[in-house]
Design a protein around this motif. Structure first.
Motif, PDB file in Angstrom:
ATOM      1  N   ASP A  99     -10.148 -60.915 -35.096  1.00 51.14           N
ATOM      2  CA  ASP A  99     -11.126 -61.870 -34.255  1.00 51.14           C
ATOM      3  C   ASP A  99     -10.442 -63.082 -33.718  1.00 51.14           C
ATOM      4  O   ASP A  99     -10.283 -63.852 -34.505  1.00 51.14           O
TER       5      ASP A  99
ATOM      6  N   SER B 183     -10.946 -66.312 -31.058  1.00 43.96           N
ATOM      7  CA  SER B 183     -12.038 -67.016 -30.063  1.00 43.96           C
ATOM      8  C   SER B 183     -11.377 -68.289 -29.758  1.00 43.96           C
ATOM      9  O   SER B 183     -11.039 -69.187 -30.605  1.00 43.96           O
TER      10      SER B 183
ATOM     11  N   LYS C 105      -8.918 -56.982 -32.445  1.00 45.11           N
ATOM     12  CA  LYS C 105     -10.006 -56.062 -31.782  1.00 45.11           C
ATOM     13  C   LYS C 105     -11.062 -56.800 -31.038  1.00 45.11           C
ATOM     14  O   LYS C 105     -11.637 -55.897 -30.468  1.00 45.11           O
ATOM     15  N   LYS C 106     -10.944 -58.214 -31.114  1.00 42.10           N
ATOM     16  CA  LYS C 106     -12.010 -58.869 -30.310  1.00 42.10           C
ATOM     17  C   LYS C 106     -11.438 -60.122 -29.729  1.00 42.10           C
ATOM     18  O   LYS C 106     -10.836 -60.734 -30.795  1.00 42.10           O
TER      19      LYS C 106
ATOM     20  N   GLU D  95     -12.525 -63.798 -27.108  1.00 42.30           N
ATOM     21  CA  GLU D  95     -13.632 -64.355 -26.568  1.00 42.30           C
ATOM     22  C   GLU D  95     -13.038 -65.606 -26.174  1.00 42.30           C
ATOM     23  O   GLU D  95     -12.055 -66.336 -27.008  1.00 42.30           O
TER      24      GLU D  95
ATOM     25  N   THR E   4     -11.540 -53.653 -28.881  1.00 45.05           N
ATOM     26  CA  THR E   4     -12.875 -53.137 -28.663  1.00 45.05           C
ATOM     27  C   THR E   4     -13.750 -53.720 -27.865  1.00 45.05           C
ATOM     28  O   THR E   4     -14.774 -53.174 -27.269  1.00 45.05           O
ATOM     29  N   TYR E   5     -13.489 -55.089 -27.980  1.00 46.39           N
ATOM     30  CA  TYR E   5     -14.591 -56.228 -27.263  1.00 46.39           C
ATOM     31  C   TYR E   5     -13.664 -57.195 -26.795  1.00 46.39           C
ATOM     32  O   TYR E   5     -12.703 -57.853 -27.175  1.00 46.39           O
TER      33      TYR E   5
END
Length: 435
Positions: free
Chosen positions: A159, A161, A183-184, A186, A207-208
């Motif tokens: 993750d 960000s 996987k993520k 932002e 996935t995002y």
């Protein structure tokens, strides 16, 4: 006597339960429990998750005292620090020695989650990451980021960000490429040398993805993400932005959206929708979303006008299997007192019955519109458009903040709309949340 017995029962709790209780407290309160009794004296030193929230002191003595307290806290911990969360407001005239802080955390080992949030957007600080080999979650807001020397990637990072982070072209791509388990993602990033950046995601486990577009990037590509299910796209467009700026953002986001068109869940900002409307072409976005089941639109009501509405209709044509549509108007309460509504006649022209929108004829079953203030002309137009054209819709929910009254005229108008679907239920509800 009763208090003593209660304290004895607390003192008799297993260490695991005591530390579980302390994790729910701010760090300063957790440390204060050391004065409860002898059995509680060192319980806080078994904590592995630390969270700090403070304003960086202006006074030099206080600055030094806080630093010494931090060093004492970290040094006193008996095990690794797995989660470290720091939210602070730095002073513009004093450097923040985050490198030293992170070095102390690094020496403890085992860090899996790192979150650094700088509340003072005008005062960026340098973050030079140690090589946290166990890192799984990294969240940074408003920092200048440097990667470790000879960085080969955070092999466990899932993750990532990065909001308002300044970083070099080499480092941002190295960070993405080196995170094989990503996987993520932002955020949005800026170049540390003032040039525009290019980002490429070759991330098989992604996935995002969420990206906030501005003129700081010239390209964001997703070339390999077979598991991608959800995406969010928004853009920074000012009230005085030129046609050239609108066209630039439209081209930039169109290429990105084409890469992620296979998602089943998609979020889009009102400002981005506005970019796709040009004088000669009602909708410049020609991407087909053949697997999209849920669409979320969000932004300020001040962005809603007939151009956004026209692009909205164009989008629906490109989403043949859409089942759920959610629209959030996320203005703060009271911020729309001076809102100038668009020409209602132009909006009404847009909501005449449309043919050939397959999702309205076969799949769209739920519409949700959330508003913090009174309903705007365009938001009302979107509701009327759906009710006049969606053959299989079952629920249209209009959510107001609890401190706003539903306008009787809106209820009356919607009751007068000739609904295409015989099964549709129009519901007004309230919430205490500020979307």
């Amino acid at each position: 006597m009763a208090k003593a017995k209660e304290l004895d029962r607390l003192s008799a709790l297993p260490l695991e339960i005591k530390t579980s209780l302390l994790r729910r407290l701010p760090i300063e309160d957790a440390v204060r429990t050391s004065t409860l009794s002898h059995s509680w004296r060192h319980v806080w030193t078994h904590l592995s998750k630390l969270s700090f929230n403070f304003c960086y002191p202006d006074d030099t003595d206080l600055h030094q005292a806080w630093f010494e307290v931090f060093v004492y806290l970290i040094s006193s911990l008996r095990g690794p620090v797995t989660d470290f969360d720091l939210c602070y407001y730095p002073n513009a005239y004093k450097s923040v020695d985050l490198i030293c802080f992170l070095s102390l955390i690094f020496q403890k080992g085992g860090l899996r989650k790192l979150s650094l949030d700088n509340y003072n957007y005008s005062c960026s600080a340098l973050v030079q990451l140690p090589y946290f080999r166990s890192l799984r979650v990294l969240y940074l807001r408003h920092f200048d980021l440097l990667l470790p020397h000879d960085f080969q990637g955070f092999e466990h990072l899932e993750d990532l960000s990065l909001y308002g982070v300044c970083i070099s072209q080499k480092d941002i791509q190295l960070l993405i490429d080196g995170s094989k388990n990503l996987k993520k993602f932002e955020g949005h990033v800026h170049s540390d040398d003032g040039n525009t950046l290019s980002l490429t995601f070759n991330s098989p486990l992604l996935t995002y993805v969420q990206y906030y577009f501005s003129d700081s990037v010239k390209q964001v590509r997703v070339i390999n993400a077979p598991l991608l299910e959800k995406a969010h796209v928004s853009a920074r467009i000012g009230a005085t932005s030129s046609k050239e700026e609108f066209a630039f953002i439209a081209a930039l986001t169109s290429k990105f959206i084409a890469d992620i068109a296979t998602v089943s869940d998609f979020s889009l900002g009102f400002q981005t929708l506005k970019c796709f409307f040009q004088d000669t072409v009602p909708c410049a976005l020609r991407v087909q979303f053949l697997q999209l089941k849920a669409l979320h639109l969000e932004g300020s009501v001040t962005c809603l006008d007939e151009k956004v509405f026209a692009t909205f209709c164009c989008l629906l044509r490109n989403m043949p299997v859409l089942e759920s549509l959610e629209i959030e108007c996320i203005d703060p309460p009271g911020a729309l007192e001076d809102l100038i509504e668009p020409d209602g006649s132009k909006v009404n022209e847009c909501i005449k019955k449309e043919d050939g929108i397959s999702c309205l004829e076969r799949n769209l079953r739920q519409l949700t519109i959330s508003v913090t203030s009174s309903m705007s002309i365009v938001a009302m137009g979107m509701i009327r458009f759906i009710l006049l054209n969606a053959s299989v819709i079952e629920l249209a929910e209009i959510i107001y903040r609890g401190d706003n009254e539903v306008e009787p005229s809106i209820v009356e108008e919607l009751n007068l709309v000739e609904k295409v679907s015989p099964n549709v239920n129009v519901v007004f509800s309230s919430t205490s949340d500020w979307f």
